[in-house]
Design an enzyme around this catalytic site. Structure first.
Site, mmCIF file in Angstrom:
data_model
loop_
_atom_site.group_PDB
_atom_site.id
_atom_site.type_symbol
_atom_site.label_atom_id
_atom_site.label_comp_id
_atom_site.label_asym_id
_atom_site.label_seq_id
_atom_site.Cartn_x
_atom_site.Cartn_y
_atom_site.Cartn_z
ATOM 1 C CG ASN A 177 -1.771 1.222 1.355
ATOM 2 O OD1 ASN A 177 -1.890 2.007 0.405
ATOM 3 N ND2 ASN A 177 -2.392 1.402 2.498
ATOM 4 C CE LYS B 129 -0.295 3.180 4.856
ATOM 5 N NZ LYS B 129 -0.156 3.331 6.322
ATOM 6 C CG HIS C 161 -5.887 1.490 5.427
ATOM 7 N ND1 HIS C 161 -5.451 2.414 6.346
ATOM 8 C CD2 HIS C 161 -4.838 0.668 5.188
ATOM 9 C CE1 HIS C 161 -4.191 2.165 6.648
ATOM 10 N NE2 HIS C 161 -3.790 1.108 5.965
ATOM 11 C CD GLU D 132 -3.168 5.295 6.853
ATOM 12 O OE1 GLU D 132 -2.122 4.987 7.432
ATOM 13 O OE2 GLU D 132 -3.274 5.352 5.598
ATOM 14 C CD GLU E 25 -3.844 -2.394 7.523
ATOM 15 O OE1 GLU E 25 -2.766 -2.244 6.956
ATOM 16 O OE2 GLU E 25 -4.789 -1.619 7.391
ATOM 17 N N GLY F 139 2.438 2.297 11.250
ATOM 18 C CA GLY F 139 3.364 3.420 11.181
ATOM 19 C C GLY F 139 4.073 3.750 12.478
ATOM 20 C CB SER G 192 4.917 -1.608 12.078
ATOM 21 O OG SER G 192 4.486 -0.296 12.364
#
Length: 252
Positions: A11, A13, A99, A101, A169, A175, A214
Site C-alpha cells: 500500500n 498510500k 483501511h 486511515e 491491521e 506506522g 509496521s
C-alpha cells in the site's frame, strides 16, 4: 480445508510519482528472476494517478496493480472520488477497502465499507478488506469483539464464492514500529477465520487473512509464519523494492 494462496500487497498510500514506477519494475524483475515462492501473489496499490501507468509498466509480470479505495456508486456528482469501475478500467485488479486511515480520517463505518465491497465486486475487482482495533480497545480487552464486529459488518453476503482477503491491521501498530506479539496475531487471525467460516462456509478457507501494521524486513519472517497468517499488507516498506522483496522472500 483448502489452503489460501498467500498474498503480499504493498500500500503506497499518498506516496509516489512517475519515477517511483522504477521501484515497481524492480520488484517485477526480481520475481521474474526467481525471487519468492511462485505460489505467492504480489500486488502494489499506488495512489490513483499512478494506477494506469503502473498497470502498463507491470503488464505481463507477476505483480498485480490495485487501488486504495473506491466510491460505492458507479458514477455521479462526487468530485474527487473514484468509482470501482474506473479503477478496473485503469488496469487495477484489486482494491483496498476499509483501511483504518479511511475509517478514522474519513468517518467510514462498517456499512459504508460493505457498500464499497459490493461496488468492487460489481466492477470485477478483488477486495482487500481491512479491520483492526485501536490501542484503547486492545488495552481494555475488547480487541477481539471489535474486530469480529468489523468483519461481520464490513463483509457483505455477496462475497460468498468470490475471491477476497481480509487484512488485520491493529490501528496502534500502523506506522509506529510496534507490532502485537505472535500469540496475539495468531489469536486474532484464528478468530477471523472462524467468523469467515460462519459467514461464508468452507469456501471462505480460500480467503487469505493478511497481517498489516509496521511489517518490515526485520519482522516479516516471524509474522508471516504465524498460524493463519496468509500474507501481508505492507505500508512504508513497500515503497522501496529492496525492502519489499525482503518481505516477499520471508514468506518462503
Amino acid at each position: 480445508m483448502t489452503a489460501p494462496t498467500p498474498l503480499i500487497a504493498g500500500n503506497w498510500k499518498m506516496h509516489g510519482l512517475a519515477a517511483s514506477l522504477d521501484e515497481a519494475r524492480a520488484v517485477a524483475a526480481a520475481l521474474a528472476g526467481g525471487v519468492g515462492a511462485k505460489a505467492t501473489r504480489v500486488a502494489i496499490c499506488p495512489a490513483a494517478p499512478l494506477i494506469s501507468r503502473m498497470a502498463q509498466a507491470l503488464a505481463g509480470s507477476r505483480v498485480e496493480t490495485g487501488g486504495q479505495d473506491c466510491r460505492a456508486e458507479a458514477s455521479g456528482a462526487f468530485t474527487g472520488d473514484v468509482a470501482a469501475e474506473m479503477l478496473a478500467d485503469a488496469g487495477a485488479t484489486l482494491v483496498i477497502l476499509g483501511h483504518s486511515e479511511r475509517r478514522a480520517g474519513h468517518g467510514e463505518d462498517d456499512a459504508l465499507v460493505a457498500a464499497k465491497v459490493g461496488a468492487a465486486l460489481r466492477a470485477g475487482l478483488e477486495p482487500i478488506i481491512c479491520v483492526g482495533e485501536a490501542l484503547d480497545q486492545r488495552e481494555s480487552g475488547h480487541a477481539l469483539s471489535v474486530v469480529i464486529g468489523q468483519v461481520r459488518g464490513s463483509l457483505p453476503a455477496g462475497l460468498a464464492g468470490r475471491p477476497f482477503s481480509v487484512a488485520y491491521e491493529p490501528v496502534w501498530a500502523i506506522g509506529t514500529g510496534l507490532t502485537p506479539t505472535t500469540p496475539e496475531i495468531e489469536e486474532m487471525h484464528r478468530a477471523i477465520r472462524r467468523v469467515l467460516g460462519e459467514m461464508f462456509g468452507p469456501a471462505a478457507d480460500r480467503a487469505p487473512i493478511l497481517y498489516g501494521g509496521s511489517v518490515k524486513p526485520s519482522n516479516a519472517a516471524e509474522i508471516l509464519h504465524a498460524a493463519e497468517v496468509g500474507g501481508a499488507l505492507v505500508g512504508g516498506a513497500s515503497l522501496k523494492a529492496d525492502d519489499f522483496l525482503e518481505i516477499i522472500r520471508a514468506l518462503g
